[in-house]
Design a protein around this motif. Sequence first.
Motif, PDB file in Angstrom:
ATOM      1  N   SER A  47       0.836  -1.358   0.024  1.00  0.00           N
ATOM      2  CA  SER A  47      -0.030  -0.149  -0.007  1.00  0.00           C
ATOM      3  C   SER A  47       0.696   1.217   0.101  1.00  0.00           C
ATOM      4  CB  SER A  47      -0.998   0.038   1.159  1.00  0.00           C
ATOM      5  OG  SER A  47      -0.455  -0.015   2.341  1.00  0.00           O
ATOM      6  N   LEU A  48       1.992   1.186   0.647  1.00  0.00           N
ATOM      7  CA  LEU A  48       2.921   2.482   0.575  1.00  0.00           C
ATOM      8  C   LEU A  48       3.908   2.272  -0.360  1.00  0.00           C
ATOM      9  CD1 LEU A  48       3.589   2.687   4.533  1.00  0.00           C
ATOM     10  CD2 LEU A  48       1.872   3.719   3.036  1.00  0.00           C
ATOM     11  N   ASP A  49       3.719   1.463  -1.402  1.00  0.00           N
ATOM     12  CA  ASP A  49       4.771   1.381  -2.589  1.00  0.00           C
ATOM     13  C   ASP A  49       6.215   1.267  -1.837  1.00  0.00           C
ATOM     14  OD1 ASP A  49       5.237   0.844  -5.220  1.00  0.00           O
ATOM     15  OD2 ASP A  49       5.539   2.876  -5.690  1.00  0.00           O
ATOM     16  N   GLY A  50       6.347   0.408  -1.041  1.00  0.00           N
ATOM     17  CA  GLY A  50       7.629   0.465  -0.271  1.00  0.00           C
ATOM     18  C   GLY A  50       8.344  -0.551  -0.997  1.00  0.00           C
ATOM     19  N   LYS A  51       9.805  -0.562  -0.843  1.00  0.00           N
ATOM     20  CA  LYS A  51      10.723  -1.645  -1.365  1.00  0.00           C
ATOM     21  C   LYS A  51      10.985  -2.694  -0.532  1.00  0.00           C
ATOM     22  CE  LYS A  51      15.359  -1.300  -3.468  1.00  0.00           C
ATOM     23  NZ  LYS A  51      15.068  -2.624  -4.072  1.00  0.00           N
ATOM     24  N   TYR A  52      10.680  -3.998  -1.109  1.00  0.00           N
ATOM     25  CA  TYR A  52      10.896  -5.086  -0.442  1.00  0.00           C
ATOM     26  C   TYR A  52      12.393  -5.125   0.053  1.00  0.00           C
ATOM     27  CZ  TYR A  52       6.440  -6.764  -2.238  1.00  0.00           C
ATOM     28  OH  TYR A  52       5.222  -6.767  -2.653  1.00  0.00           O
ATOM     29  N   HIS A  53      12.608  -5.870   1.331  1.00  0.00           N
ATOM     30  CA  HIS A  53      13.976  -6.219   1.824  1.00  0.00           C
ATOM     31  C   HIS A  53      14.661  -6.635   0.545  1.00  0.00           C
ATOM     32  CE1 HIS A  53      11.637  -6.353   5.837  1.00  0.00           C
ATOM     33  NE2 HIS A  53      12.596  -5.409   5.787  1.00  0.00           N
ATOM     34  N   THR A  54      16.022  -6.290   0.429  1.00  0.00           N
ATOM     35  CA  THR A  54      16.725  -6.650  -0.871  1.00  0.00           C
ATOM     36  C   THR A  54      17.083  -8.132  -0.859  1.00  0.00           C
ATOM     37  OG1 THR A  54      17.884  -4.586  -1.048  1.00  0.00           O
ATOM     38  CG2 THR A  54      18.931  -6.109  -2.166  1.00  0.00           C
ATOM     39  N   GLU A  55      17.348  -8.846   0.110  1.00  0.00           N
ATOM     40  CA  GLU A  55      17.625 -10.151   0.251  1.00  0.00           C
ATOM     41  C   GLU A  55      16.513 -11.018   0.119  1.00  0.00           C
ATOM     42  OE1 GLU A  55      17.547  -8.868   4.930  1.00  0.00           O
ATOM     43  OE2 GLU A  55      17.590  -8.074   2.702  1.00  0.00           O
TER      44      GLU A  55
END
Length: 152
Positions: A105-113
């Motif tokens: 919903s916040l268009d956040g970036k998933y944890h890279t790993e």
Amino acid sequence: LALPYLFQVSTCAKKGKNKQWRPSRYEVGEALLLHVKTIGDIEPTLLNRLKEKYEPFNLSLGHQAIVVGPDVDSIQQSYIRVNNILYKVDNARKALDITFKIFHSLDGKYHTEAEREWLFLERAVYGINEGKDGDGRIKSICCEYLKFKSSN
């Protein structure tokens, strides 16, 4: 807990020629659902991850699903951490669910790993396919999961 085993471990961050981060499956699992033994272990564990893994590669810690208990079979409390605030939730599944929904919903970036694992959840479990490519392995595993799900 099995999600980190769906994909091969790969390098997720590089800095310069000689510095790279190739997370273990354990680290991928922690990015999805962090397990600590006591509530007092949450902040030190997150600070340690931030200092050792995220800051050297200019990454942010982001939102986090957390479970507390002596071991993963004896979970006593579940939380989500958003902007340094802990919110208690009913169970581990709810913590993952809300964390996913916050990312989405916040268009956040998933944890890279753990990006591939989050994308798998996004596509296979939540049925969201908005053109984020990812790798072919995600599509393949999603297809297998959906075939399995429809046959039961």
